[in-house]
Design an enzyme around this catalytic site. Structure first.
Site, PDB file in Angstrom:
ATOM      1  N   ARG A   1     -13.180   1.178  -4.448  1.00  0.00           N
ATOM      2  CA  ARG A   1     -12.791   1.716  -3.136  1.00  0.00           C
ATOM      3  C   ARG A   1     -12.513   3.218  -3.226  1.00  0.00           C
ATOM      4  NH1 ARG A   1      -8.662  -2.863  -0.597  1.00  0.00           N
ATOM      5  NH2 ARG A   1      -9.990  -4.666  -0.962  1.00  0.00           N
TER       6      ARG A   1
ATOM      7  N   ASP B   1       0.835  -1.192   0.000  1.00  0.00           N
ATOM      8  CA  ASP B   1       0.000   0.000   0.000  1.00  0.00           C
ATOM      9  C   ASP B   1       0.877   1.252   0.000  1.00  0.00           C
ATOM     10  OD1 ASP B   1      -2.299  -1.629   0.298  1.00  0.00           O
ATOM     11  OD2 ASP B   1      -1.969  -1.712   2.458  1.00  0.00           O
TER      12      ASP B   1
ATOM     13  N   ASP C   1      -5.053   2.230   3.012  1.00  0.00           N
ATOM     14  CA  ASP C   1      -5.815   1.249   3.779  1.00  0.00           C
ATOM     15  C   ASP C   1      -5.905   1.707   5.232  1.00  0.00           C
ATOM     16  OD1 ASP C   1      -6.366  -0.393   1.699  1.00  0.00           O
ATOM     17  OD2 ASP C   1      -5.233  -2.130   2.420  1.00  0.00           O
TER      18      ASP C   1
END
Length: 667
Positions: free
Chosen positions: A243, A170, A196
Site C-alpha cells: 500500500r 491507523d 486510510d
C-alpha cells in the site's frame, strides 16, 4: 504625502559560503538522468530549479485538495496551542474553525483511542516535535476542509500482529470526507494502516510525508463508486511492505516525485509491492524513484496506469502500464522535479519541519481585517505567527496588545507601498496614543514590506492637537524591515511602558517622513540604511525637528541613525536635527541621539539642535559622527562624537541589552 519605494541602500555583498551553498544545491538537483525509465522532461512551468526550503512548502494546499473551493482548514478561526489529550480532543471536535498547534508529545489513553477531527480544522505540529502517540486522528463521514500537517503519529502497534488484523489502529482514518490535505507528517509503527482514505473521500492531497517501519502504508478506496480524486507527491515510503499506495476505484490518482526505498523483504511474492492501481482506478505516476522494491507499479486489468520519467534501482516483478488514464496538468498546475533529484529532495524535506509550525494568517482571504487576524492569535503566544496581508489599502486602526507577542506583520505585495495600513485621527480626537494608526505593545513583533500612515491633513485643520501618529511602539525587540512611516507631526513614536523600562526597536531599509518631532520617544531605537524625509511646512527659517528623544538618564543608548540618508524639500538652514523632550517636565528624561555615517541635506541648520519646553539642548546627549553632505559642516553648536567613543556607540551595543538581542546579525 509621497514616499520612496523599496529601493534599499547598498549593503555588504553576500558571503562566499552562501553563494557556494546555492551553487552546490543547484548542482545536486541537476544530476544526470542515467537509468531513467522512459525519462520525461519536466514541463517548463513545472520544472524544479532550486531546493530552498521556501520553495518546498507553503500553507496553501496544492493538487486535488486545491480544487473545487480549495482546502483552508481552520483558517479564519482562533489559533490555539495544545499540550494534552483533553485539549486536543476538545478543539479538534469543536463546531467552529480552529488552527490547533500541537506542542510536544501527546500520549493518548486508552491505547489506540480515536481523536475525532471535525470540519474546518488545521492540526499542525509546533516545530518538528509535535507528536500524537498511541492514538489515531479520525475523520467521520461528512467531514470537510481539514489540514493535518507537521506531526509525528506513532506507536499504536499491537505486538505480534504484523498484518493488523486484531485492531484498527491507523494513524489517520477518514471515511466519505472531502477536501483534506495531509502534509509533512511522519507515520510509523501503527496497529493497522498508517493512512486510510476510504469510502468515496474526495479532493485529497498527501504530500511530503514519511511512511516508515510498517506493513500497510497508504490505502485508498473501499467502494466501487470510482469517485476519489487524490494527489500523492514527494512522500517517502521506507521500510514498508505494501500500500505505497494501494488505490482502489479512484477516479484520478496522481502520484509524482515519490521515493520508495528499503522495502520490507519477507519473501511474500504478491503482497509486497509499491504502487497498485486497482479496480477501475486511473493512475498517473511521474518522476518517482524506486530503490529495492518488488512490483514497483502494477495495475488490475480493469484499471489504467500511465508511468513516465521514473527511475528504477534494484527492482523486480511487475511494471504494468496500460490505458490512457488522464492528464494531471489539465486539472491543476504542479511542480515536477527530476526523478534523479527525488531521493535528496524527499529525504531532506519530507516529514515534520521546524519552520512549518509557524502559523500564517491571511488578510483578507481568511480574516477580513488585520485586527481580526491579530485577535485570532492566542494570548501568551509562544511561537511565531505571521499575519500575511495582501496588497491593498486598509483604512483601520490596529492594536497588538502586550499579551500577543511573536507576531510578524508581512505585506505580500512586490513593494511596501502595495500594502498600506492608514487612518486619519489627530491627537485632538483621542490624545497622542489614541491618534496612532498602529500600536504595538507586545514584545518580539516584526513588520515587513508594509506602509503605515496617518493621513490627517494638518494644513487643512486648526486644532489644538495636530499630532497624528502612524505608529507607536512600547514593546521590546521590535523590528521594522522595508517599511514606510507616513505622517506630519509625531509620525513615529518608539516608547517603553515606563521611564526606567528599556524597550528596543530596530528599523532597517525603511522610509520615515514628517515635519515636527516625527521620530520621538524613549525607546532605544536604531534606524539603519534608511531614508528620512524632513517635510517642508512652508517656512523659510523653521520647518521642524527630526527627533525628539526622551531617553531615561540611566540608559546610555537612545536614538542611533546610522548609514542612512536624510533628505528634505525644505529651504536651506530650516530644519533641526532634534530637541530634548521631557514629557510632563520629567527631569530624568535626558535625550540621547547620535547621527553617524549619514548624509545630511542643506535643509539642516548649522546649529541643528535646539531647546524644548525650557530644557536646554546642551544638557542632552546629542552628537554626530562622520556625517556628510551639504548639511554636515561642523560648527561650534554641533557636538562630534570622539573617535575613541565610536566603538562604543554601535548598532550592536544599542540593541544587545542583557539578552544579547542582535536582529542586525540576520542581514
Amino acid at each position: 504625502m509621497t514616499h520612496l519605494h523599496s529601493k534599499r541602500l547598498p549593503g555588504p555583498p553576500p558571503r562566499g559560503r552562501t553563494l557556494a551553498a546555492v551553487v552546490g544545491l543547484v548542482a545536486a538537483l541537476t544530476l544526470g538522468a542515467i537509468g531513467q525509465a522512459k525519462a520525461a522532461a519536466p514541463a517548463p512551468d513545472r520544472a524544479s530549479g532550486t531546493a530552498s526550503s521556501a520553495d518546498r512548502w507553503t500553507d496553501r494546499a496544492h493538487g486535488f485538495a486545491s480544487l473545487d473551493g480549495g482546502t483552508t482548514g481552520g483558517a479564519g478561526g482562533k489559533v490555539v496551542t495544545v499540550t494534552d489529550q483533553a485539549s486536543l480532543a476538545r478543539y479538534a471536535a469543536a463546531e467552529e474553525p480552529y488552527i490547533i498547534r500541537v506542542s510536544g508529545a501527546i500520549a493518548v489513553e486508552p491505547f489506540g483511542l480515536d481523536i475525532v477531527v471535525a470540519s474546518d480544522k488545521t492540526v499542525i505540529g509546533v516545530g518538528d516535535s509535535g507528536e500524537i502517540v498511541h492514538g489515531e486522528l479520525h475523520l467521520n463521514p461528512g467531514t470537510h476542509n481539514v489540514i493535518i500537517r507537521n506531526l509525528t503519529i506513532r506507536d499504536s502497534y499491537v505486538d505480534g500482529d504484523w498484518d493488523g488484523k486484531t485492531q484498527d489502529f491507523d494513524a489517520i482514518q477518514m471515511d466519505t470526507v472531502d477536501h483534506v490535505w495531509i502534509d509533512h507528517n511522519r507515520f510509523t509503527h501503527m496497529g493497522d494502516g498508517l493512512l486510510d482514505i476510504r469510502k468515496d473521500s474526495q479532493y485529497i492531497t498527501v504530500s511530503y510525508n514519511r511512511f516508515t517501519d510498517h506493513n500497510k502504508a497508504l490505502g485508498i478506496g473501499w467502494t466501487t463508486n470510482v469517485l476519489t480524486q487524490i494527489t500523492i507527491d514527494h512522500n517517502w515510503f521506507s521500510g514498508t511492505k505494501q500500500r505505497n499506495p494501494s488505490a482502489d476505484n479512484c477516479a484520478y490518482a496522481h502520484l509524482y516525485n515519490n521515493y520508495l526505498s528499503a522495502q520490507v523483504d519477507d519473501g511474500d511474492p504478491v503482497w509486497t509491492y509499491g504502487n497498485w492501481s486497482r479496480g477501475h482506478t486511473k493512475m498517473v505516476i511521474e518522476n518517482s524513484y524506486y530503490d529495492g522494491v518488488q512490483h514497483p507499479y502494477q495495475a488490475d486489468a480493469t484499471a489504467e496506469l500511465v508511468q513516465r520519467g521514473s527511475i528504477l534501482r534494484n527492482t523486480a516483478g511487475r511494471h504494468d502500464e496500460w490505458g490512457a488514464a488522464f492528464e494531471p496538468q489539465d486539472l491543476y498546475d504542479y511542480r515536477l522535479d527530476p526523478a534523479s533529484a527525488v531521493p535528496a529532495l524527499v529525504t531532506r524535506f519530507s516529514g515534520p519541519q521546524k519552520r512549518i509550525g509557524a502559523v500564517e494568517l491571511h488578510v483578507p482571504a481568511d480574516y477580513p481585517t488585520v485586527q481580526a487576524a491579530v485577535d485570532a492569535v492566542p494570548d501568551g503566544n509562544d511561537s511565531a505567527v505571521t499575519v500575511a496581508i495582501a496588497p491593498g489599502t486598509y483604512r483601520a486602526k490596529v492594536f497588538i496588545p502586550a499579551t500577543k507577542p511573536r507576531i510578524l506583520l508581512r505585506g505580500t505585495g512586490q513593494d511596501r507601498s502595495d500594502t498600506v495600513i492608514v487612518h486619519d485621527t489627530p491627537a485632538a480626537y483621542g490624545g497622542s496614543t489614541g491618534s496612532a494608526t498602529v500600536r504595538i505593545a507586545a514584545n518580539d513583533v516584526t513588520a515587513r514590506n508594509l506602509t503605515f500612515s496617518n493621513d490627517f491633513d494638518e494644513a487643512a485643520h486648526e486644532l489644538n492637537g495636530e499630532q497624528a501618529l502612524a505608529m507607536k511602539t512600547t514593546g521590546d525587540r521590535i523590528v521594522f524591515e522595508d517599511t514606510a512611516f507616513l505622517g506630519n507631526q509625531d509620525t513615529l513614536m518608539t516608547d517603553s511602558p515606563s521611564l526606567t523600562t528599556i524597550s528596543r526597536v530596530y528599523i532597517r531599509d525603511s522610509y520615515i517622513e514628517g515635519d515636527v518631532d516625527f521620530i520621538y520617544g524613549r525607546a532605544t531605537t536604531v534606524v539603519e540604511r534608511s531614508v528620512i524625509k524632513a517635510l517642508s511646512r512652508g517656512s523659510a527659517t523653521n520647518n521642524g525637528y527630526i527627533t525628539a528623544a526622551s531617553t531615561w538618564k540611566g540608559n546610555p543608548y537612545g536614538f542611533l541613525i546610522t548609514r542612512s540618508r536624510i533628505v528634505s524639500d525644505a529651504p536651506a538652514e530650516s530644519f533641526h536635527l532634534g530637541r530634548p523632550w521631557h514629557p510632563g517636565g520629567e527631569a530624568d528624561a535626558v535625550a540621547q541621539v547620535l547621527i553617524r555615517d549619514t548624509e545630511l541635506p542643506a535643509a539642516v541648520k548649522s546649529s541643528p539642535w535646539t531647546d524644548m519646553s525650557g530644557f536646554s539642548w546642551k544638557d542632552a546627549r546629542f552628537a554626530e559622527y562622520r556625517t556628510y553632505g551639504p548639511g554636515s559642516a561642523v560648527t561650534a553648536d554641533r557636538p562630534q562624537l570622539p573617535d575613541a567613543d565610536a566603538a562604543t556607540y554601535t548598532v550592536a551595543n544599542y540593541l544587545s541589552g542583557a539578552d544579547g538581542w542582535a536582529p542586525q546579525a540576520h542581514h
